[in-house]
Write a protein that holds these residues in place. Structure first.
Motif: not given
Ligand code: MTE
Ligand code: MO
Length: 498
Positions: A267, A356-357, A379, A269, A223, A363, A361
């Motif tokens: 999940i 994930g991106y 992204w 990335c 993140d 939080w 999400t």
């Molecule tokens: N708020 C927030 N959520 C986020 C991200 C972030 O940067 N900020 N990164 C995302 C990305 S790129 C991925 S791959 C996943 C990773 O989740 P994890 O850290 O629980 O493995 O969260 C996603 N959710």
């Protein structure tokens, strides 16, 4: 004063200013100090492909690296200001103004930025001037020897004060207290969920291969948050608006009252290189997103869910993937416990089949039902694709290191969430593909472990693997970088057999 001494006093003045800003930020209970806000801004402004290269080189040190580079930049500018202070006062003052302006802009650009944060920047800029004036003042009234001793004593006092303020601010920083408070709430939660153990047959149980069920502590973390959002679940809200028939705001209790479903979901990335480990599998407990969308009613023409996190990160998810009946959830638990803070506590999204991106999400606090044509998410703005369906991939985990001739176990995992894996094949030195054995899976939404017994001859060998999905399509051999929509190509390892 020599040029070198004046540069040193400038660096010291900048250090004192950083300590002051950290101290004030702690005393005023700011969510983020100006240095942290600057670090976040650097992360945000780093172009995607460059950020990607940095992450691939420094791995999880990307966050300390952002803060360190900000501190070094401030100290360098401090050195310059120190060098200019006596001869080129106007330039020196301009340097301070630029520093204060950049820090203030960073503070105000953050989701929880405030006027108090700007005030901290201004006062800290003032500290640079005060320290330089103290240390570089001409003392014609004193003998050279006395002037020197006075300088050394003042310098010593500034160093001491800086160390005390800096140390105290680190101890008192509000994030430590808030983190402890949120951890206490998290530990006291009793959520109506069961801790699932891995279904039988999913884990080959091979020594040195990671388990099928990734423990929370080993789960990869990606993140942009330098320090994770600290959210009290009793005040958490998800505001749903945009192209909906009726707006809705959900609380944590609302979600619990709807009942939590548990689903095994892997999940992954988009920044995962072929053979990489930015992937994890666990069971997530949460509320189906589909039902919530049905409740608010989606207006015609909407094709995207734009989600925003407490720390201002954004994500665009195709509505289709949230409405087609797959187990897309607003998750509250991870492997039977409330989400760890780093993984999105109190609530995050999990959607099988998307990187994930564009889906996961953490939080999360806001949903806007909208159209891809009308926004760009975090992204996507940085060079990644608008949509991120997961590619078919295999990874080789065993053997690790060199082996002895004879029967050698080759093993790994393969995945294409929500399509599923039908088979995995292995080949040695570019020879014929050999069918590997697959372990069981509870659904098409998780990775699958595979293994193959290799009659290994002495010599240096290359092992490659490829997965075929349940639509009968093998993964591509075309090598692609992680930007813009995920790496591809056969995973390969070199092994020396002795
Ligand atoms: N708020 C927030 N959520 C986020 C991200 C972030 O940067 N900020 N990164 C995302 C990305 S790129 C991925 S791959 C996943 C990773 O989740 P994890 O850290 O629980 O493995 O969260 C996603 N959710
Ligand atoms: Mo990611």
């Amino acid at each position: 004063m020599t040029g070198r001494t004046s540069i040193a006093t400038g660096i010291l003045a900048a250090t004192a200013a950083i300590a002051t800003s950290e101290g004030l930020a702690a005393a005023l209970n700011l969510r983020e100090s100006p240095v942290l806000a600057l670090g976040q801004t650097v992360i945000k402004l780093t172009p995607g492909p460059i950020a990607e290269k940095i992450i691939s080189v420094v791995q999880h040190a990307d966050k300390p690296l952002a803060v360190t580079s900000v501190v070094i930049a401030i100290l360098l500018l401090g050195g310059l200001i120190g060098a200019w202070w006596q001869g080129k006062r106007l330039l020196a003052v301009l340097g301070i103004v630029v520093l204060v302006a950049l820090a203030s802009a960073a503070v105000l650009g953050r989701p929880h930025g405030s006027a108090a944060g700007v005030m901290v920047c201004v006062i800290s800029g003032g500290i640079v001037a005060v320290v330089l004036e103290l240390l570089q003042r001409d003392r014609p009234d004193l003998s050279p020897d006395l002037a020197r001793r006075t300088f050394l004593r003042t310098t010593g006092l500034v160093v001491l004060a800086t160390a005390i303020v800096g140390g105290a601010s680190e101890v008192l920083a509000s994030r430590h207290r808030r983190r402890a408070a949120v951890e206490r709430v998290r530990a006291s939660l009793r959520l109506p969920t069961t801790r699932l153990s891995a279904p039988s047959g999913v884990d080959l149980g091979l020594k040195d291969q990671g388990p099928w069920l990734t423990p929370n502590g080993d789960f990869y973390r990606i993140d942009t948050a330098l320090s994770p959002p600290l959210i009290d679940p009793t005040t958490w809200k998800l505001r749903i608006h945009g192209m909906v028939d009726k707006e809705l705001t959900l609380t944590y209790q609302d979600l619990i009252d709807r009942g939590l479903e548990n689903h095994w979901i892997t999940i992954c990335c988009v920044s995962n290189e072929v053979g990489g480990n930015l992937i994890g599998n666990t069971n997530w407990g949460g509320v189906p997103i589909k039902g919530i969308l049905e409740e608010v009613g989606i207006k015609d023409g909407a094709d995207a869910l734009l989600s925003t996190s407490d720390d201002g990160w954004t994500c665009g998810t195709p509505l289709a993937a949230l409405q087609d009946g797959r187990d897309a959830i607003l998750a509250l638990t991870m492997n039977g416990e409330p989400l760890p803070i780093a993984h999105g506590f109190p609530v995050r999204q999990v959607v099988p089949g998307l990187y994930g991106y564009v889906s996961a999400t953490k939080w999360v606090t806001e949903w806007e039902v909208t159209r891809f044509a009308d926004f760009q998410a975090y992204w996507t703005r940085n060079g990644w694709s608008e949509r991120g369906p997961i590619k078919t991939e295999a990874r080789i985990d065993l053997p690790r290191g060199d082996v002895q001739a004879g029967t050698v176990t080759v093993a790994g995992v393969a995945w294409q969430q929500h399509t599923g894996i039908e088979g995995v094949e292995v080949r040695i030195d570019g020879g014929d593909w050999q069918k590997a054995t697959l372990a069981k899976v509870p659904s098409i939404d998780t990775w699958v472990q595979w293994s193959w017994q290799w009659p290994a001859d002495k010599g240096d060998h290359t092992i490659e693997a490829r997965a075929t999905n349940r639509k009968g399509v093998p993964q591509t051999s075309a090598v692609a970088d992680v930007v813009p929509n995920g790496a591809s190509g056969y995973p390969a390892i070199q092994v020396a057999v002795t």
